[in-house]
Design a protein around this motif. Structure first.
Motif, PDB file in Angstrom:
ATOM      1  N   GLU A   4      21.627  52.846  21.136  1.00 50.24           N
ATOM      2  CA  GLU A   4      22.860  52.953  21.921  1.00 50.24           C
ATOM      3  C   GLU A   4      24.068  52.526  21.086  1.00 50.24           C
ATOM      4  O   GLU A   4      25.119  53.175  21.119  1.00 50.24           O
ATOM      5  N   ALA A   5      23.916  51.457  20.307  1.00 50.05           N
ATOM      6  CA  ALA A   5      25.004  51.003  19.440  1.00 50.05           C
ATOM      7  C   ALA A   5      25.284  52.017  18.332  1.00 50.05           C
ATOM      8  O   ALA A   5      26.448  52.290  18.009  1.00 50.05           O
ATOM      9  N   LEU A   6      24.227  52.564  17.751  1.00 47.98           N
ATOM     10  CA  LEU A   6      24.423  53.586  16.721  1.00 47.98           C
ATOM     11  C   LEU A   6      25.075  54.837  17.300  1.00 47.98           C
ATOM     12  O   LEU A   6      25.951  55.440  16.669  1.00 47.98           O
ATOM     13  N   THR A  36      39.150  51.606  13.472  1.00 48.87           N
ATOM     14  CA  THR A  36      39.562  51.411  14.858  1.00 48.87           C
ATOM     15  C   THR A  36      38.697  52.226  15.804  1.00 48.87           C
ATOM     16  O   THR A  36      38.316  51.741  16.877  1.00 48.87           O
ATOM     17  N   GLY A  37      38.364  53.450  15.432  1.00 52.51           N
ATOM     18  CA  GLY A  37      37.517  54.284  16.270  1.00 52.51           C
ATOM     19  C   GLY A  37      36.142  53.678  16.472  1.00 52.51           C
ATOM     20  O   GLY A  37      35.627  53.597  17.594  1.00 52.51           O
ATOM     21  N   VAL A  38      35.527  53.209  15.394  1.00 58.21           N
ATOM     22  CA  VAL A  38      34.189  52.620  15.486  1.00 58.21           C
ATOM     23  C   VAL A  38      34.233  51.292  16.227  1.00 58.21           C
ATOM     24  O   VAL A  38      33.396  51.030  17.100  1.00 58.21           O
ATOM     25  N   ALA A  39      35.207  50.441  15.910  1.00 59.96           N
ATOM     26  CA  ALA A  39      35.300  49.143  16.576  1.00 59.96           C
ATOM     27  C   ALA A  39      35.573  49.308  18.073  1.00 59.96           C
ATOM     28  O   ALA A  39      34.987  48.589  18.897  1.00 59.96           O
ATOM     29  N   GLY A  40      36.428  50.235  18.422  1.00 59.12           N
ATOM     30  CA  GLY A  40      36.701  50.481  19.833  1.00 59.12           C
ATOM     31  C   GLY A  40      35.478  50.987  20.575  1.00 59.12           C
ATOM     32  O   GLY A  40      35.198  50.575  21.705  1.00 59.12           O
ATOM     33  N   ALA A  41      34.715  51.863  19.928  1.00 60.80           N
ATOM     34  CA  ALA A  41      33.507  52.386  20.557  1.00 60.80           C
ATOM     35  C   ALA A  41      32.458  51.295  20.732  1.00 60.80           C
ATOM     36  O   ALA A  41      31.810  51.198  21.781  1.00 60.80           O
ATOM     37  N   GLY A  59      26.387  55.653  30.944  1.00 58.44           N
ATOM     38  CA  GLY A  59      27.582  54.891  31.335  1.00 58.44           C
ATOM     39  C   GLY A  59      28.138  54.084  30.187  1.00 58.44           C
ATOM     40  O   GLY A  59      29.356  53.990  30.002  1.00 58.44           O
ATOM     41  N   SER A  60      27.252  53.496  29.391  1.00 63.36           N
ATOM     42  CA  SER A  60      27.708  52.715  28.240  1.00 63.36           C
ATOM     43  C   SER A  60      28.377  53.602  27.196  1.00 63.36           C
ATOM     44  O   SER A  60      29.397  53.223  26.613  1.00 63.36           O
TER      45      SER A  60
END
Length: 89
Positions: A4-6, A36-41, A59-60
Motif C-alpha cells: 500500500e505504501a509503495l 512533494t508528490g511522493v511525500a504528500g501521497a 480508501g487509503s
C-alpha cells in the motif's frame, strides 16, 4: 501495508510527473515537485489508513491521491505577474 505504501508512492510520482508535464512553466525545480508528490501521497496514505483502519486499501490510496494533489497545488506560481495599482490611481 508495504504494498500500500509503495502503491501510494508510485501514485505520488505519477501525479508529480503529470504536473511537471502539464505545468512545468509554473512549478519550481523537478526534484522538489517529485519529492512533494511522493511525500504528500505517503502522508495521505498514512492519515487515511489510520482513520479507516486496516482492510481499506482503496480508501487509503484515494486519500493518498487527494493529499498529494493538494500538496502539489501549493507549489504552483501565478501564470502572470500581478500588477498592483496605487491607491491614488
Amino acid at each position: 501495508m508495504i504494498l500500500e505504501a509503495l502503491g501510494s508512492a508510485v501514485l505520488g510520482l505519477v501525479l508529480a510527473w503529470a504536473a511537471i508535464h502539464r505545468l512545468s512553466h509554473r512549478l519550481p525545480a523537478r526534484t522538489l515537485v517529485f519529492a512533494t508528490g511522493v511525500a504528500g501521497a505517503l502522508f495521505g496514505d498514512f492519515v487515511t489508513h489510520t482513520a479507516l483502519g486496516p482492510g481499506s486499501s482503496i480508501g487509503s490510496l484515494l486519500g493518498a491521491v487527494i493529499v498529494s494533489t493538494a500538496s502539489l497545488s501549493l507549489l504552483l506560481r501565478p501564470a502572470t505577474r500581478l500588477r498592483r495599482r496605487s491607491a491614488t490611481a
